[in-house]
Scaffold this motif. Structure first.
Motif, short mmCIF file in Angstrom:
data_model
loop_
_atom_site.label_atom_id
_atom_site.label_comp_id
_atom_site.label_asym_id
_atom_site.label_seq_id
_atom_site.Cartn_x
_atom_site.Cartn_y
_atom_site.Cartn_z
N PRO A 30 70.70 10.11 -53.29
CA PRO A 30 70.78 8.80 -52.56
C PRO A 30 70.02 8.96 -51.18
N ILE A 31 69.37 8.02 -50.84
CA ILE A 31 68.61 7.81 -49.56
C ILE A 31 69.40 7.36 -48.57
N VAL A 32 69.83 7.92 -47.62
CA VAL A 32 70.71 7.70 -46.46
C VAL A 32 70.06 6.96 -45.28
N ASP A 33 70.86 6.14 -44.48
CA ASP A 33 70.24 5.40 -43.35
C ASP A 33 68.99 5.03 -43.71
N LEU A 34 69.13 3.92 -44.81
CA LEU A 34 67.71 3.20 -45.13
C LEU A 34 68.21 1.88 -44.96
N ILE A 35 67.16 1.09 -44.38
CA ILE A 35 67.31 -0.55 -44.17
C ILE A 35 66.51 -1.17 -44.95
N ALA A 36 66.98 -2.12 -45.86
CA ALA A 36 65.92 -2.82 -46.67
C ALA A 36 65.61 -4.28 -45.93
N ASP A 37 64.47 -4.74 -45.77
CA ASP A 37 64.22 -5.88 -45.21
C ASP A 37 63.89 -7.03 -46.33
N VAL A 38 64.76 -8.08 -46.08
CA VAL A 38 64.60 -9.07 -47.32
C VAL A 38 64.46 -10.48 -46.53
N TRP A 39 63.41 -11.19 -47.33
CA TRP A 39 63.34 -12.50 -46.67
C TRP A 39 62.90 -13.45 -48.07
N HIS A 40 63.39 -14.61 -48.01
CA HIS A 40 63.36 -15.45 -48.86
C HIS A 40 63.11 -17.22 -48.66
N CYS A 41 62.64 -17.85 -49.32
CA CYS A 41 62.62 -19.32 -48.83
C CYS A 41 64.11 -19.98 -49.24
N ASN A 42 64.27 -20.97 -48.44
CA ASN A 42 65.42 -21.81 -48.86
C ASN A 42 65.40 -22.60 -50.19
N SER A 43 66.23 -23.41 -50.50
CA SER A 43 66.29 -24.37 -51.50
C SER A 43 65.31 -25.19 -51.65
N THR A 44 64.71 -25.51 -50.69
CA THR A 44 63.50 -26.68 -50.70
C THR A 44 62.30 -25.79 -50.75
N GLY A 45 62.33 -24.33 -50.77
CA GLY A 45 60.78 -23.64 -50.76
C GLY A 45 60.28 -23.35 -49.56
N VAL A 46 61.09 -23.45 -48.30
CA VAL A 46 60.39 -23.30 -47.20
C VAL A 46 61.12 -21.96 -46.39
N TYR A 47 60.21 -21.53 -45.87
CA TYR A 47 60.39 -20.18 -45.32
C TYR A 47 60.88 -20.43 -43.83
N ASP A 77 56.46 -29.17 -37.80
CA ASP A 77 57.85 -28.85 -37.38
C ASP A 77 57.78 -27.62 -36.79
N THR A 78 57.42 -27.49 -35.39
CA THR A 78 57.15 -26.33 -34.91
C THR A 78 58.59 -25.59 -34.48
N SER A 79 59.50 -26.16 -34.58
CA SER A 79 61.08 -25.56 -34.38
C SER A 79 61.27 -24.64 -35.40
N ASN A 80 60.42 -24.53 -36.46
CA ASN A 80 60.86 -23.94 -37.77
C ASN A 80 60.47 -22.38 -37.29
N ILE A 81 59.68 -22.14 -36.09
CA ILE A 81 59.12 -20.95 -35.77
C ILE A 81 60.40 -20.12 -35.30
N ASN A 82 61.68 -20.80 -34.85
CA ASN A 82 62.71 -20.18 -34.10
C ASN A 82 63.79 -19.92 -35.46
N ALA A 83 63.21 -20.48 -36.48
CA ALA A 83 64.47 -20.16 -37.73
C ALA A 83 64.63 -18.67 -38.28
N THR A 84 65.76 -18.52 -38.38
CA THR A 84 66.06 -17.12 -38.87
C THR A 84 66.76 -17.04 -40.34
N TYR A 85 66.80 -18.18 -40.70
CA TYR A 85 67.60 -18.12 -42.02
C TYR A 85 66.95 -17.37 -43.38
N LEU A 86 67.67 -16.60 -44.06
CA LEU A 86 67.30 -15.94 -45.14
C LEU A 86 66.30 -14.79 -44.74
N ARG A 87 66.70 -14.30 -43.66
CA ARG A 87 65.81 -13.12 -43.08
C ARG A 87 66.67 -12.00 -42.80
N GLY A 88 66.47 -10.82 -43.04
CA GLY A 88 67.39 -9.87 -42.16
C GLY A 88 67.30 -8.74 -43.09
#
Length: 206
Positions: A165-182, A195-206
């Motif tokens: 197993p590879i230890v200390d590994l971080i997987a970067d995941v990102w996905h659109c929401n249920s309406t298809g918006v990242y 909608d410029t406020s979306n630039i600060n959205a962090t949903y479905l990322r991490g």
């Protein structure tokens, strides 16, 4: 055509000869050997050669137990029974799926019949993005209270060269929401581009 091919071959040979003269210290044989060695070492792209080693370590049993525990915990947190009930499927093999409509191109109102229901439209396949954002939060829950069906991921990474197993590994995941918006991106083709406020959205990322 034959004369052209001979001329083209002669020109190619002249170009190659010029390159050899231009790089007198370049060892082509060594380059070929290094490339072959690289391809030989890169041939492994799966874990088939690790099967016996992983079996001795009980890797599959450990993974199965861990995932079963994760599923049980997730179902308990959501008030769901620990085991799914029996799945009953209808038998549609004896049913007719033919339409009873008698429609031809000359039928009156045929366009309304065909195009009035727009609930299912074929659209060309396309890919938006890439909408990768660097430097997101390190976390295990990336939903940010977004509505939709939750997906619980259990990831396991194994080094194909060591079968460990590879230890200390971080997987970067990102996905659109249920309406298809990242989130984290303002762009044409990504929801409301105004909608410029979306630039600060962090949903479905991490």
């Amino acid at each position: 055509m034959v004369n052209f091919s001979k001329t083209l071959f002669a020109a190619a040979a002249a170009i190659l000869a010029t390159q050899v003269v231009g790089h007198p210290a370049h060892n082509i044989a060594q380059e070929i050997a290094e490339r072959n060695q690289f391809l030989k070492n890169s041939a492994r792209r799966d874990l088939s050669h690790c099967a016996s080693f992983l079996d001795k370590r009980g890797a599959e049993d450990t993974s199965t137990k861990r995932r079963e525990e994760a599923i049980a915990k997730a179902r308990a947190e959501r008030g769901l029974p620990l085991k799914r009930g029996k799945v009953v499927r209808r038998d549609a093999t004896d049913e007719s799926h033919l339409s009873s409509l008698d429609v031809t191109p000359t039928t009156s109102g045929v366009e309304d019949t065909i195009f009035s229901n727009s609930s299912c439209l074929l659209s060309p396949e396309g890919e938006s993005g890439p909408f990768y954002v660097q430097g997101e939060y390190i976390r295990s829950d990336i939903t940010d209270a977004q509505p939709g069906v939750e997906i619980i991921m259990d990831l396991q990474f194994i080094d194909i060269s060591t079968c460990l197993p590879i230890v200390d590994l971080i997987a970067d995941v990102w996905h659109c929401n249920s309406t298809g918006v990242y989130g984290g991106v303002v762009s044409e083709g990504n929801g409301d581009a105004t909608d410029t406020s979306n630039i600060n959205a962090t949903y479905l990322r991490g």
